[in-house]
Scaffold this motif. Structure first.
Motif, PDB file in Angstrom:
ATOM      1  N   TRP A 106      10.625   9.923   0.924  1.00 25.98           N
ATOM      2  CA  TRP A 106      10.336   9.645   2.330  1.00 25.98           C
ATOM      3  C   TRP A 106       9.396   8.459   2.459  1.00 25.98           C
ATOM      4  N   SER A 107       9.578   7.701   3.519  1.00 26.81           N
ATOM      5  CA  SER A 107       8.638   6.637   3.852  1.00 26.81           C
ATOM      6  C   SER A 107       7.274   7.241   4.173  1.00 26.81           C
ATOM      7  N   GLU A 108       6.229   6.527   3.802  1.00 26.36           N
ATOM      8  CA  GLU A 108       4.872   6.949   4.120  1.00 26.36           C
ATOM      9  C   GLU A 108       4.361   6.325   5.417  1.00 26.36           C
ATOM     10  N   VAL A 109       5.184   5.490   6.050  1.00 27.74           N
ATOM     11  CA  VAL A 109       4.748   4.807   7.270  1.00 27.74           C
ATOM     12  C   VAL A 109       5.643   5.104   8.470  1.00 27.74           C
ATOM     13  N   HIS A 110       6.851   5.594   8.223  1.00 25.06           N
ATOM     14  CA  HIS A 110       7.798   5.839   9.307  1.00 25.06           C
ATOM     15  C   HIS A 110       8.374   7.239   9.130  1.00 25.06           C
ATOM     16  N   GLU A 111       8.130   8.131  10.079  1.00 22.80           N
ATOM     17  CA  GLU A 111       8.493   9.530   9.919  1.00 22.80           C
ATOM     18  C   GLU A 111       9.998   9.772   9.823  1.00 22.80           C
ATOM     19  N   ASN A 112      10.808   8.833  10.278  1.00 20.55           N
ATOM     20  CA  ASN A 112      12.250   9.036  10.295  1.00 20.55           C
ATOM     21  C   ASN A 112      12.998   8.247   9.223  1.00 20.55           C
ATOM     22  N   ASP A 146       9.981   6.332  -5.773  1.00 22.16           N
ATOM     23  CA  ASP A 146       8.677   6.878  -5.396  1.00 22.16           C
ATOM     24  C   ASP A 146       8.005   5.952  -4.393  1.00 22.16           C
ATOM     25  N   TRP A 147       7.544   6.520  -3.291  1.00 26.57           N
ATOM     26  CA  TRP A 147       6.853   5.739  -2.256  1.00 26.57           C
ATOM     27  C   TRP A 147       5.356   5.948  -2.414  1.00 26.57           C
ATOM     28  N   SER A 148       4.611   4.866  -2.461  1.00 29.08           N
ATOM     29  CA  SER A 148       3.167   4.960  -2.654  1.00 29.08           C
ATOM     30  C   SER A 148       2.495   5.602  -1.443  1.00 29.08           C
ATOM     31  N   ASN A 149       1.638   6.587  -1.719  1.00 29.85           N
ATOM     32  CA  ASN A 149       0.877   7.171  -0.606  1.00 29.85           C
ATOM     33  C   ASN A 149      -0.497   6.540  -0.452  1.00 29.85           C
ATOM     34  N   LEU A 150      -0.768   5.484  -1.234  1.00 28.67           N
ATOM     35  CA  LEU A 150      -2.012   4.727  -1.084  1.00 28.67           C
ATOM     36  C   LEU A 150      -1.746   3.349  -0.485  1.00 28.67           C
ATOM     37  N   GLN A 151      -0.830   2.597  -1.096  1.00 20.44           N
ATOM     38  CA  GLN A 151      -0.361   1.341  -0.506  1.00 20.44           C
ATOM     39  C   GLN A 151       0.991   1.633   0.144  1.00 20.44           C
ATOM     40  N   LYS A 152       0.926   2.088   1.364  1.00 19.47           N
ATOM     41  CA  LYS A 152       2.083   2.713   1.998  1.00 19.47           C
ATOM     42  C   LYS A 152       3.206   1.740   2.335  1.00 19.47           C
ATOM     43  N   GLU A 153       2.991   0.455   2.123  1.00 22.82           N
ATOM     44  CA  GLU A 153       4.040  -0.521   2.387  1.00 22.82           C
ATOM     45  C   GLU A 153       4.950  -0.740   1.182  1.00 22.82           C
ATOM     46  N   PHE A 154       4.713  -0.030   0.061  1.00 17.21           N
ATOM     47  CA  PHE A 154       5.476  -0.259  -1.161  1.00 17.21           C
ATOM     48  C   PHE A 154       6.151   1.013  -1.657  1.00 17.21           C
ATOM     49  N   PHE A 155       7.301   0.832  -2.324  1.00 17.35           N
ATOM     50  CA  PHE A 155       7.898   1.895  -3.119  1.00 17.35           C
ATOM     51  C   PHE A 155       8.428   1.289  -4.411  1.00 17.35           C
ATOM     52  N   ILE A 156       8.681   2.139  -5.406  1.00 20.41           N
ATOM     53  CA  ILE A 156       9.185   1.672  -6.691  1.00 20.41           C
ATOM     54  C   ILE A 156      10.452   2.440  -7.057  1.00 20.41           C
ATOM     55  N   SER A 157      11.248   1.803  -7.901  1.00 25.23           N
ATOM     56  CA  SER A 157      12.470   2.418  -8.414  1.00 25.23           C
ATOM     57  C   SER A 157      12.494   2.271  -9.915  1.00 25.23           C
ATOM     58  N   GLN A 190      -5.130   5.690  -8.027  1.00 23.66           N
ATOM     59  CA  GLN A 190      -5.323   4.263  -8.244  1.00 23.66           C
ATOM     60  C   GLN A 190      -4.121   3.518  -7.667  1.00 23.66           C
ATOM     61  N   PRO A 191      -4.293   2.714  -6.626  1.00 24.02           N
ATOM     62  CA  PRO A 191      -3.140   2.154  -5.909  1.00 24.02           C
ATOM     63  C   PRO A 191      -2.275   1.206  -6.718  1.00 24.02           C
ATOM     64  N   ASP A 192      -2.812   0.591  -7.770  1.00 27.12           N
ATOM     65  CA  ASP A 192      -2.036  -0.379  -8.543  1.00 27.12           C
ATOM     66  C   ASP A 192      -1.604   0.144  -9.903  1.00 27.12           C
ATOM     67  N   THR A 193      -1.615   1.452 -10.065  1.00 25.22           N
ATOM     68  CA  THR A 193      -1.287   2.053 -11.351  1.00 25.22           C
ATOM     69  C   THR A 193       0.028   2.818 -11.251  1.00 25.22           C
ATOM     70  N   PRO A 209       6.432  13.916   4.451  1.00 25.96           N
ATOM     71  CA  PRO A 209       4.976  13.868   4.601  1.00 25.96           C
ATOM     72  C   PRO A 209       4.522  13.974   6.056  1.00 25.96           C
ATOM     73  N   PHE A 210       5.469  13.989   6.988  1.00 24.51           N
ATOM     74  CA  PHE A 210       5.135  14.033   8.412  1.00 24.51           C
ATOM     75  C   PHE A 210       5.456  15.372   9.063  1.00 24.51           C
ATOM     76  N   HIS A 211       6.542  16.029   8.617  1.00 22.49           N
ATOM     77  CA  HIS A 211       6.987  17.273   9.244  1.00 22.49           C
ATOM     78  C   HIS A 211       6.899  18.409   8.235  1.00 22.49           C
ATOM     79  N   THR A 212       6.241  19.482   8.618  1.00 26.02           N
ATOM     80  CA  THR A 212       5.945  20.566   7.676  1.00 26.02           C
ATOM     81  C   THR A 212       7.191  21.304   7.210  1.00 26.02           C
TER      82      THR A 212
END
Length: 344
Positions: A74-80, A117-128, A165-168, A25-28
């Protein structure tokens, strides 16, 4: 179908069959591949980092794991940073600027972790999601999962945050259903910070849709239509659902789910579906028939149009992904150890 198409960029990683891919999400021009030796049946895994350049696509870096890798996000908060799900039930967080070892690892799932899957709305969370029937919510800074969804009584092939919807969260499973969970539901209590025990699991779905008489292998949220989801699986049919039209009866029950659109044409099970991030009607599907197909789901009411068939792979095509920055750029990967990048 389109007659003219630029030839694909291709790279091969001998000895490792690909299971999933993810664009940064950071590098094209950067994307990651989750791979496994021996087609994921037994043996090691490998995380490949790829980059597109003037001379095509090439390998930047790789990380080896003790078991096969089935998904990557990919993380939504840290490009690396990115996170992987493994056949041994482990989840690992990697930093591509470091060598060899993951910077964090979790081991709560008791069977294969098949989607991340890493949330692109609540960027501090991911799910498995896992073959153990559970979906877990994580924060990269916490040593344990924040909550567990007993989503299905069978393998959960995929779990995805809604992009609206961030909680869905939507899930699909061996049991033939697609379920939607609301993480704000009072039926669970998140684990407090520093807790030594796991929180009690959440069981009740907000919505259950019998999407197929057989296994549902993949789903994806439409990026422009908030409650529209595509599903696909073993029955070879791709279906589009508008969840606002589902008639619900009882607790999470379902008594009528009109399918908005159906796409038929794949000869074997459909392993992956993904909506375009640039056009609401454009959908890509990858299949065990060794093709990836591009569909216009809004060509006419109830009559989707097959736009293209991409067939350079010589084995199962199990992953596909649209570039987040370049409209019309699509990557596919498969069990032939090849990554193809098309301009469609």
């Amino acid at each position: 179908m389109n007659a003219a198409r630029a030839p694909p960029a291709v790279v091969q990683t001998p000895g490792f069959a690909h299971y999933a891919l993810a664009w940064s999400p950071f590098h094209t021009t950067r994307l990651a591949l989750a791979s496994a030796a021996n087609f994921g049946l037994v043996g090691n895994g490998r995380l490949h980092l790829m980059a597109m350049g003037l001379n095509g696509v090439g390998l930047e870096k790789q990380f080896d794991t003790q078991d096969g890798l089935y998904d990557v996000a990919w993380s939504e908060v840290h490009e690396n940073q990115l996170v992987t799900g493994s056949g041994d039930g482990s989840i690992k967080l990697w930093d591509i600027m470091l060598n060899d070892l993951p910077i964090r690892a979790w081991q709560e799932h008791t069977r294969e972790v098949f989607s991340i899957d890493w949330s692109n709305l609540q960027k501090e969370f991911f799910i498995s999601s896992s073959w153990d029937g559970n979906v877990k919510l994580w924060s990269p800074d916490r040593p344990r999962s924040l909550l567990t969804l007993n989503a299905h009584h069978a393998c959960v092939y995929q779990a995805l945050f809604s992009p609206h919807q961030p909680d869905t969260v939507a899930t699909c499973s061996t049991d033939g259903t697609m379920k939607i969970f609301d993480l704000r539901s009072p039926s669970y209590v998140p684990a407090p910070p520093g807790s030594a025990t796991l929180p009690p699991p959440m069981h009740v779905a907000a919505l259950t849709v019998p999407a197929s008489p057989t296994e549902v292998l993949s789903l994806d949220w439409n990026k422009y239509r908030p409650w529209v989801i595509a599903t696909a699986g073993v029955d070879r049919t791709v279906k589009v659902w508008d969840c606002r039209m589902v008639k619900v009866g009882g607790e999470g029950g379902q008594v009528g789910a009109p399918c908005e659109t159906q796409m038929m044409g794949h000869e074997y099970a459909v392993r992956k579906v993904q909506w375009s991030p640039h056009r609401a009607e454009l959908l890509a599907t990858a299949s065990y028939d060794m093709t990836c197909r591009i569909w216009n789901t809004a060509a006419s009411p109830g009559q989707p149009q097959l736009l293209d068939i991409l067939d350079p792979h010589t084995e199962f095509v199990v992953g596909c992904g649209w570039s987040l920055y370049e409209p019309g750029v699509l990557a596919t990967c498969g069990w032939d150890s090849r990554l193809h990048i098309f301009h469609v």
